[in-house]
Each structure stands twice: as structure tokens, then as C-alpha cells.
Design a protein around this motif. Structure first.
Motif, mmCIF file in Angstrom:
data_model
loop_
_atom_site.group_PDB
_atom_site.id
_atom_site.type_symbol
_atom_site.label_atom_id
_atom_site.label_comp_id
_atom_site.label_asym_id
_atom_site.label_seq_id
_atom_site.Cartn_x
_atom_site.Cartn_y
_atom_site.Cartn_z
ATOM 1 N N ARG A 1 0.841 -1.199 0.000
ATOM 2 C CA ARG A 1 0.000 0.000 0.000
ATOM 3 C C ARG A 1 0.877 1.251 0.000
ATOM 4 N NH1 ARG A 1 -4.803 1.380 -1.415
ATOM 5 N NH2 ARG A 1 -5.670 -0.493 -0.437
ATOM 6 N N GLY A 2 1.910 1.244 0.827
ATOM 7 C CA GLY A 2 2.827 2.378 0.864
ATOM 8 C C GLY A 2 3.562 2.563 -0.446
ATOM 9 N N GLN A 3 3.961 1.461 -1.073
ATOM 10 C CA GLN A 3 4.671 1.554 -2.335
ATOM 11 C C GLN A 3 3.786 2.116 -3.446
ATOM 12 O OE1 GLN A 3 7.641 1.487 -3.180
ATOM 13 N NE2 GLN A 3 7.519 1.344 -5.409
ATOM 14 N N LEU A 4 2.518 1.717 -3.466
ATOM 15 C CA LEU A 4 1.613 2.239 -4.485
ATOM 16 C C LEU A 4 1.426 3.749 -4.311
ATOM 17 C CD1 LEU A 4 -0.199 1.527 -6.900
ATOM 18 C CD2 LEU A 4 -2.085 1.265 -5.277
ATOM 19 N N ALA A 5 1.259 4.195 -3.073
ATOM 20 C CA ALA A 5 1.097 5.623 -2.812
ATOM 21 C C ALA A 5 2.380 6.391 -3.154
ATOM 22 C CB ALA A 5 0.713 5.841 -1.350
ATOM 23 N N TYR A 6 3.540 5.816 -2.830
ATOM 24 C CA TYR A 6 4.823 6.429 -3.200
ATOM 25 C C TYR A 6 4.934 6.559 -4.718
ATOM 26 C CZ TYR A 6 9.726 6.382 -4.607
ATOM 27 O OH TYR A 6 10.916 6.641 -5.232
ATOM 28 N N THR A 7 4.570 5.497 -5.438
ATOM 29 C CA THR A 7 4.669 5.501 -6.896
ATOM 30 C C THR A 7 3.801 6.596 -7.498
ATOM 31 O OG1 THR A 7 5.144 3.137 -6.948
ATOM 32 C CG2 THR A 7 4.282 4.111 -8.968
ATOM 33 N N SER A 8 2.572 6.711 -7.018
ATOM 34 C CA SER A 8 1.682 7.755 -7.498
ATOM 35 C C SER A 8 2.292 9.136 -7.272
ATOM 36 C CB SER A 8 0.327 7.650 -6.785
ATOM 37 O OG SER A 8 -0.523 8.718 -7.151
ATOM 38 N N THR A 9 2.937 9.316 -6.138
ATOM 39 C CA THR A 9 3.526 10.612 -5.796
ATOM 40 C C THR A 9 4.748 10.913 -6.651
ATOM 41 O OG1 THR A 9 2.762 10.348 -3.516
ATOM 42 C CG2 THR A 9 4.469 12.003 -3.908
ATOM 43 N N VAL A 10 5.673 9.958 -6.742
ATOM 44 C CA VAL A 10 6.941 10.226 -7.411
ATOM 45 C C VAL A 10 6.777 10.336 -8.918
ATOM 46 C CG1 VAL A 10 7.798 7.874 -7.831
ATOM 47 C CG2 VAL A 10 9.407 9.681 -7.196
ATOM 48 N N LEU A 11 5.738 9.687 -9.485
ATOM 49 C CA LEU A 11 5.477 9.810 -10.918
ATOM 50 C C LEU A 11 4.594 11.012 -11.244
ATOM 51 C CD1 LEU A 11 4.973 6.110 -12.112
ATOM 52 C CD2 LEU A 11 7.049 7.510 -12.132
ATOM 53 N N GLY A 12 4.153 11.734 -10.224
ATOM 54 C CA GLY A 12 3.360 12.925 -10.449
ATOM 55 C C GLY A 12 1.921 12.658 -10.840
ATOM 56 N N VAL A 13 1.423 11.457 -10.533
ATOM 57 C CA VAL A 13 0.029 11.135 -10.840
ATOM 58 C C VAL A 13 -0.894 11.817 -9.837
ATOM 59 C CG1 VAL A 13 -1.664 9.269 -11.064
ATOM 60 C CG2 VAL A 13 0.683 8.951 -11.906
ATOM 61 N N ASP B 1 -0.511 13.307 -5.500
ATOM 62 C CA ASP B 1 0.305 13.383 -4.293
ATOM 63 C C ASP B 1 -0.344 12.548 -3.183
ATOM 64 O OD1 ASP B 1 1.835 13.957 -2.092
ATOM 65 O OD2 ASP B 1 1.766 16.125 -2.324
ATOM 66 N N ARG B 2 0.295 11.433 -2.887
ATOM 67 C CA ARG B 2 -0.189 10.537 -1.830
ATOM 68 C C ARG B 2 0.935 10.282 -0.817
ATOM 69 N NH1 ARG B 2 -2.944 5.558 -5.024
ATOM 70 N NH2 ARG B 2 -3.242 4.841 -2.866
ATOM 71 N N ALA B 3 1.804 11.268 -0.640
ATOM 72 C CA ALA B 3 2.970 11.086 0.220
ATOM 73 C C ALA B 3 2.567 10.776 1.656
ATOM 74 C CB ALA B 3 3.861 12.331 0.175
ATOM 75 N N ASP B 4 1.541 11.449 2.171
ATOM 76 C CA ASP B 4 1.115 11.190 3.548
ATOM 77 C C ASP B 4 0.609 9.757 3.698
ATOM 78 O OD1 ASP B 4 1.791 13.739 4.319
ATOM 79 O OD2 ASP B 4 -0.259 14.540 4.185
ATOM 80 N N GLU B 5 -0.137 9.286 2.700
ATOM 81 C CA GLU B 5 -0.615 7.912 2.741
ATOM 82 C C GLU B 5 0.550 6.925 2.699
ATOM 83 O OE1 GLU B 5 -3.246 4.774 0.020
ATOM 84 O OE2 GLU B 5 -3.221 6.914 -0.486
ATOM 85 N N ALA B 6 1.556 7.241 1.884
ATOM 86 C CA ALA B 6 2.727 6.363 1.798
ATOM 87 C C ALA B 6 3.444 6.287 3.137
ATOM 88 C CB ALA B 6 3.673 6.868 0.713
ATOM 89 N N MET C 1 11.491 6.619 0.062
ATOM 90 C CA MET C 1 10.747 7.767 0.583
ATOM 91 C C MET C 1 11.690 8.849 1.081
ATOM 92 S SD MET C 1 7.376 7.585 0.408
ATOM 93 C CE MET C 1 6.885 8.676 1.768
ATOM 94 N N ALA C 2 12.726 8.438 1.826
ATOM 95 C CA ALA C 2 13.671 9.407 2.368
ATOM 96 C C ALA C 2 14.404 10.140 1.251
ATOM 97 C CB ALA C 2 14.665 8.709 3.295
ATOM 98 N N GLU C 3 14.784 9.395 0.196
ATOM 99 C CA GLU C 3 15.558 10.012 -0.887
ATOM 100 C C GLU C 3 14.707 10.883 -1.794
ATOM 101 O OE1 GLU C 3 18.591 8.832 -4.560
ATOM 102 O OE2 GLU C 3 17.624 7.236 -3.395
ATOM 103 N N HIS C 4 13.581 10.359 -2.253
ATOM 104 C CA HIS C 4 12.842 11.023 -3.322
ATOM 105 C C HIS C 4 11.680 11.882 -2.851
ATOM 106 C CE1 HIS C 4 15.133 8.969 -6.384
ATOM 107 N NE2 HIS C 4 14.918 7.828 -5.772
ATOM 108 N N ILE C 5 11.201 11.665 -1.639
ATOM 109 C CA ILE C 5 10.103 12.480 -1.122
ATOM 110 C C ILE C 5 10.607 13.467 -0.071
ATOM 111 C CG2 ILE C 5 7.840 12.455 -0.003
ATOM 112 C CD1 ILE C 5 7.866 11.220 -2.796
ATOM 113 N N ALA C 6 11.394 12.976 0.899
ATOM 114 C CA ALA C 6 11.876 13.843 1.978
ATOM 115 C C ALA C 6 13.185 14.538 1.642
ATOM 116 C CB ALA C 6 12.044 13.022 3.255
ATOM 117 N N ASP C 7 13.850 14.132 0.559
ATOM 118 C CA ASP C 7 15.152 14.685 0.173
ATOM 119 C C ASP C 7 16.138 14.637 1.343
ATOM 120 O OD1 ASP C 7 17.090 15.761 -1.488
ATOM 121 O OD2 ASP C 7 16.491 17.837 -1.096
#
Length: 285
Positions: free
Chosen positions: A105-117, A119-124, A152-158
Motif C-alpha cells: 500500500r505504501g509503495q503504491l502511494a509512493y509511486t503515485s507521488t513520485v510519478l506525479g500522478v 500526491d499521496r505522500a502522507d498515505e505512503a 521515501m527518504a531520498e525522493h520524497i523527503a530529500d
């Protein structure tokens, strides 16, 4: 700080983590699923698991993981992945199964966020945190969870330091479990952070190990990204050769992963290849 003569840092790529199952063992179904998955035929691989997935939690989780991975490679199939996840969550009967479903579930939400579909970062973050609470440190799914928390740390939280620590935990866990496919991802992402820091020799080693493992496993759909990553740390002549080969494989696989397209050279018209019909991903974008 990088010195002026060190290679520039390439644009970040979304991570492509492995699904919950890796290369197959002796079971004919496992072998068939792996062969299809490794060639980018996620929908066909998931269809093989569908009869068991309707009533068995492990099969439901494997099927969901395949369809979540398809989303990262093709940016398609979101509804099917959501449906498969709901089935896996409903069938989960213990903390390890619930933790595995939360990880997907977290990976799907991360994927949606990082591909710009969307923003589901909080769900991830929430889902991966739930997975961490459910999966024991010795659980089979823990190294994959650590890897995804690194993404998540690298691509969402930088936060490269937090990402490096998570990738190292995942690397150690994958080594202990003999999970070669996951090792190919941890090598690649640790190498990416090394390149970001200007450590070219370390980066080249990690990218080369990632490529070697994928070639040995026959993970064809993941080979073009590994070639392109190695090119970022290679001398110019070698980099041209690597990107040309990556572009050839990218076209062979029907244009997946879709996010790789802008990083590869276009094919000369007379050299444009058509995907092999027997291995064409049925769901590629």
C-alpha cells in the motif's frame, strides 16, 4: 562538497523496487510468474496467480505486488492494483501478512507521488509506518520495507543520509536472506547516493554490481535502467555505448519503464526495433 572536476549529479530517478516475490525456485507456477514478470508482462503473471489469490493471503499479496510494480514501470493499472491490494488486506490473517500488505500500500502511494500522478505522500508514510510496526526485525519482508523507506527518504523527503541508512539496512537484510533481486536495487540506489556525493569509483562499482545481478537473473525489464545508471558514472565513450544499449532494450520492451524515455538517445529511423511479439508486455504504455 564535490570538486569542480567531478561528474555532475544526474537528475534523480524514481526508484523501482522489487515486488514481494523474486526469482523462482522449483515450483512451475513460480517459474512461470517470474518469466512473465521479468519480461514486463505483469498482467499475465498476475492472472496466473488469480485463482489462488481469491482465497489465499500469500498469493493475494504476490498478485498485488506484481500489479503495484506494473504501476511504477508503466504508470498504468492503478485501479487493478488498488483492487488487488484490497483483496490482500482483507485476506491477511497475521501481522506478517498485514505488514506485507501495508508495505505494498505504501509503495503504491509512493509511486503515485513520485510519478506525479497524485500526491499521496502522507498515505505512503502512514502505510510504511504501519508496516514497520507489524513486521518484526527478522521478518522476511523487512529488507524490502527498509528499501522502500529509503526511497521515501531520498525522493520524497530529500534526506540522503536517512536514505543511505535505510538502503544499508535493506542491503544487509537482502544479503542475509540471499535475495539477489533486492540486492540489485540496493546496490543501485547506494551507488546513486555515492554519485551524488562525487564518489565515482564507489558509484561505478555499485551500478556495475546491480547490472551484473540483473543480467544473471534474467531480469530483462530492469536491465535498461541499470545500463543507463551505470552510464551516469562511466567515461564518455563507455557512457555512449551503455546508453545506446539501454535504448535498444527499452524499445525491445515496448517502452518500459516509461520514465526512462527522456534519458535515452532516440533510435535512428533505419534502426528502430519492434518489440518481440512473444515477449511484448501486454500492458505497457
Amino acid at each position: 562538497m564535490r570538486s569542480a572536476d567531478q561528474a555532475p549529479v544526474p537528475a534523480p530517478r524514481p526508484g523501482i523496487p522489487p515486488a514481494a516475490t523474486g526469482p523462482a525456485g522449483d515450483d512451475p507456477l513460480d517459474r512461470a510468474v517470474w518469466r512473465l514478470r521479468s519480461r514486463g508482462c505483469w498482467a499475465d503473471a498476475a492472472a496466473l496467480l488469480e485463482p489462488r489469490a481469491a482465497r489465499q493471503a500469500p498469493a493475494a499479496l504476490r498478485r498485488a505486488a506484481l500489479l503495484v510494480e506494473r504501476c511504477m514501470f508503466t504508470a498504468t493499472g492503478w485501479a487493478e492494483a488498488e483492487d488487488a491490494l484490497r483483496t490482500a488486506e482483507a485476506l491477511a490473517g497475521d501481522d506478517e501478512e498485514r505488514g506485507g500488505a501495508a508495505c505494498e500500500r505504501g509503495q503504491l502511494a509512493y509511486t503515485s507521488t513520485v510519478l506525479g500522478v497524485r500526491d499521496r505522500a502522507d498515505e505512503a508514510r502512514s502505510a510504511l509506518g504501519r508496516a514497520a510496526a507489524l513486521l518484526a526485525p527478522s521478518a522476511a519482508g523487512r529488507p524490502l520495507l527498509d528499501f522502500r523507506r529509503g526511497l521515501m527518504a531520498e525522493h520524497i523527503a530529500d534526506s540522503p543520509d536517512a536514505a543511505r541508512a535505510a538502503y544499508r539496512r535493506a542491503h544487509a537484510g537482502a544479503t542475509a536472506q540471499g535475495d539477489a533481486l533486492l540486492l540489485s536495487f540496493t546496490w543501485r540506489h547506494l551507488a546513486g547516493l555515492a554519485l551524488r556525493d562525487g564518489e565515482l569509483a564507489e558509484a561505478r562499482h555499485g551500478f556495475a554490481e546491480s547490472l551484473r545481478i540483473r543480467e544473471e537473473l534474467g531480469f530483462l525489464v530492469g536491465t535498461a535502467p541499470a545500463l543507463a545508471a551505470l552510464a551516469d558514472a562511466a567515461p564518455e565513450d563507455e557512457a555512449v555505448r551503455l546508453r545506446t544499449e539501454a535504448a535498444r532494450l527499452f524499445r525491445l520492451m515496448g517502452g518500459v519503464p516509461t520514465w526512462l524515455a527522456h534519458q535515452l538517445p532516440p533510435a535512428p529511423p533505419e534502426q528502430t526495433e519492434q518489440p518481440e511479439q512473444t515477449e511484448q508486455p501486454t500492458d505497457a504504455a
